[in-house]
Design a protein around this motif. Structure first.
Motif, PDB file in Angstrom:
ATOM      1  N   ALA A  62       0.827  -1.205   0.000  1.00 21.64           N
ATOM      2  CA  ALA A  62       0.000   0.000   0.000  1.00 21.64           C
ATOM      3  C   ALA A  62       0.864   1.259   0.000  1.00 21.64           C
ATOM      4  O   ALA A  62       0.569   2.226  -0.709  1.00 21.64           O
ATOM      5  N   ARG A  63       1.950   1.253   0.777  1.00 20.10           N
ATOM      6  CA  ARG A  63       2.853   2.405   0.781  1.00 20.10           C
ATOM      7  C   ARG A  63       3.528   2.562  -0.577  1.00 20.10           C
ATOM      8  O   ARG A  63       3.718   3.679  -1.054  1.00 20.10           O
ATOM      9  N   GLU A  79      -4.226   6.891  -1.671  1.00 19.02           N
ATOM     10  CA  GLU A  79      -5.067   6.400  -2.775  1.00 19.02           C
ATOM     11  C   GLU A  79      -5.639   5.021  -2.470  1.00 19.02           C
ATOM     12  O   GLU A  79      -6.814   4.751  -2.756  1.00 19.02           O
ATOM     13  N   ILE A  80      -4.850   4.144  -1.883  1.00 18.69           N
ATOM     14  CA  ILE A  80      -5.336   2.801  -1.539  1.00 18.69           C
ATOM     15  C   ILE A  80      -6.435   2.912  -0.488  1.00 18.69           C
ATOM     16  O   ILE A  80      -7.473   2.241  -0.593  1.00 18.69           O
ATOM     17  N   ALA A  81      -6.237   3.764   0.508  1.00 20.47           N
ATOM     18  CA  ALA A  81      -7.258   3.954   1.546  1.00 20.47           C
ATOM     19  C   ALA A  81      -8.559   4.462   0.927  1.00 20.47           C
ATOM     20  O   ALA A  81      -9.649   3.948   1.236  1.00 20.47           O
ATOM     21  N   THR A 112     -10.305   5.045   6.078  1.00 24.02           N
ATOM     22  CA  THR A 112      -9.506   6.249   6.308  1.00 24.02           C
ATOM     23  C   THR A 112      -8.032   5.884   6.277  1.00 24.02           C
ATOM     24  O   THR A 112      -7.640   4.754   6.585  1.00 24.02           O
ATOM     25  N   ARG A 113      -7.229   6.843   5.911  1.00 20.75           N
ATOM     26  CA  ARG A 113      -5.786   6.617   5.833  1.00 20.75           C
ATOM     27  C   ARG A 113      -5.230   6.188   7.185  1.00 20.75           C
ATOM     28  O   ARG A 113      -4.412   5.273   7.276  1.00 20.75           O
ATOM     29  N   VAL A 121      -8.469  -4.037   0.892  1.00 24.55           N
ATOM     30  CA  VAL A 121      -7.148  -3.543   0.499  1.00 24.55           C
ATOM     31  C   VAL A 121      -6.653  -4.307  -0.728  1.00 24.55           C
ATOM     32  O   VAL A 121      -6.133  -3.701  -1.669  1.00 24.55           O
ATOM     33  N   CYS A 122      -6.834  -5.615  -0.737  1.00 24.31           N
ATOM     34  CA  CYS A 122      -6.420  -6.405  -1.906  1.00 24.31           C
ATOM     35  C   CYS A 122      -7.145  -5.923  -3.164  1.00 24.31           C
ATOM     36  O   CYS A 122      -6.526  -5.759  -4.219  1.00 24.31           O
ATOM     37  N   ALA A 123      -8.454  -5.691  -3.055  1.00 23.16           N
ATOM     38  CA  ALA A 123      -9.223  -5.203  -4.210  1.00 23.16           C
ATOM     39  C   ALA A 123      -8.685  -3.850  -4.670  1.00 23.16           C
ATOM     40  O   ALA A 123      -8.548  -3.603  -5.877  1.00 23.16           O
ATOM     41  N   ALA A 124      -8.359  -2.977  -3.724  1.00 20.56           N
ATOM     42  CA  ALA A 124      -7.812  -1.664  -4.078  1.00 20.56           C
ATOM     43  C   ALA A 124      -6.446  -1.787  -4.756  1.00 20.56           C
ATOM     44  O   ALA A 124      -6.083  -0.950  -5.581  1.00 20.56           O
ATOM     45  N   LEU A 125      -5.717  -2.862  -4.424  1.00 21.46           N
ATOM     46  CA  LEU A 125      -4.399  -3.096  -5.034  1.00 21.46           C
ATOM     47  C   LEU A 125      -4.500  -3.828  -6.369  1.00 21.46           C
ATOM     48  O   LEU A 125      -3.509  -4.001  -7.064  1.00 21.46           O
ATOM     49  N   GLY A 126      -5.714  -4.292  -6.693  1.00 24.59           N
ATOM     50  CA  GLY A 126      -5.909  -5.001  -7.961  1.00 24.59           C
ATOM     51  C   GLY A 126      -5.560  -6.472  -7.899  1.00 24.59           C
ATOM     52  O   GLY A 126      -5.253  -7.081  -8.917  1.00 24.59           O
ATOM     53  N   VAL A 127      -5.599  -7.051  -6.707  1.00 19.41           N
ATOM     54  CA  VAL A 127      -5.322  -8.481  -6.540  1.00 19.41           C
ATOM     55  C   VAL A 127      -6.412  -9.095  -5.674  1.00 19.41           C
ATOM     56  O   VAL A 127      -7.178  -8.397  -5.019  1.00 19.41           O
ATOM     57  N   ARG A 128      -6.492 -10.419  -5.667  1.00 21.85           N
ATOM     58  CA  ARG A 128      -7.426 -11.116  -4.788  1.00 21.85           C
ATOM     59  C   ARG A 128      -6.740 -12.333  -4.201  1.00 21.85           C
ATOM     60  O   ARG A 128      -5.825 -12.905  -4.797  1.00 21.85           O
ATOM     61  N   LEU A 129      -7.204 -12.717  -3.036  1.00 22.44           N
ATOM     62  CA  LEU A 129      -6.687 -13.921  -2.395  1.00 22.44           C
ATOM     63  C   LEU A 129      -7.399 -15.118  -3.003  1.00 22.44           C
ATOM     64  O   LEU A 129      -8.599 -15.066  -3.252  1.00 22.44           O
ATOM     65  N   VAL A 130      -6.663 -16.196  -3.238  1.00 24.65           N
ATOM     66  CA  VAL A 130      -7.218 -17.375  -3.891  1.00 24.65           C
ATOM     67  C   VAL A 130      -6.906 -18.606  -3.052  1.00 24.65           C
ATOM     68  O   VAL A 130      -5.776 -18.771  -2.597  1.00 24.65           O
TER      69      VAL A 130
END
Length: 108
Positions: free
Chosen positions: A49-50, A56-58, A64-65, A86-95
């Motif tokens: 995230a950093r 932006e991720i928050a 909130t940040r 957070v994963c969705a905001a990063l464009g990934v998902r846990l599988v």
């Protein structure tokens, strides 16, 4: 005589410069998940995230940040909902992946 280097004098490794794509992030987090350590996952998500911009991720995650920083501290145990957002905001998902896949793919 060779000069000895002390471990304490070495710079801390910063993985953020390598986390420059969704594919790189997915590989990194998959490796982290194999450790089966919630605090390590929180720390790794914080690093990613950093690297991507905490504000932006928050915003994208709807958190909130300040709450995001708190949730992703190395010693934290964030809720699954937070990790998922957070994963969705990063464009990934846990599988989920079978530990011992059956030959026929159906467990028997």
């Amino acid at each position: 005589m060779k000069k000895r280097i002390k471990v304490a004098d070495l710079p801390e490794f910063d993985s953020s410069k390598y986390l420059d794509s969704e594919a790189a992030i997915a590989i990194y987090l998959t490796d982290i998940l194999e450790a089966n350590d919630a605090a390590l996952l929180a720390s790794a998500l914080g690093k990613v995230a950093r690297a991507r911009g905490m504000t932006e991720i928050a915003k994208t995650a709807g958190i909130t940040r300040e709450a995001l920083y708190k949730a992703l501290r190395p010693d934290s145990a964030p809720r699954f909902d937070t990790v998922s957002r957070v994963c969705a905001a990063l464009g990934v998902r846990l599988v989920a992946q079978a530990i011992h896949p059956a030959a026929d793919g159906f467990g028997g």
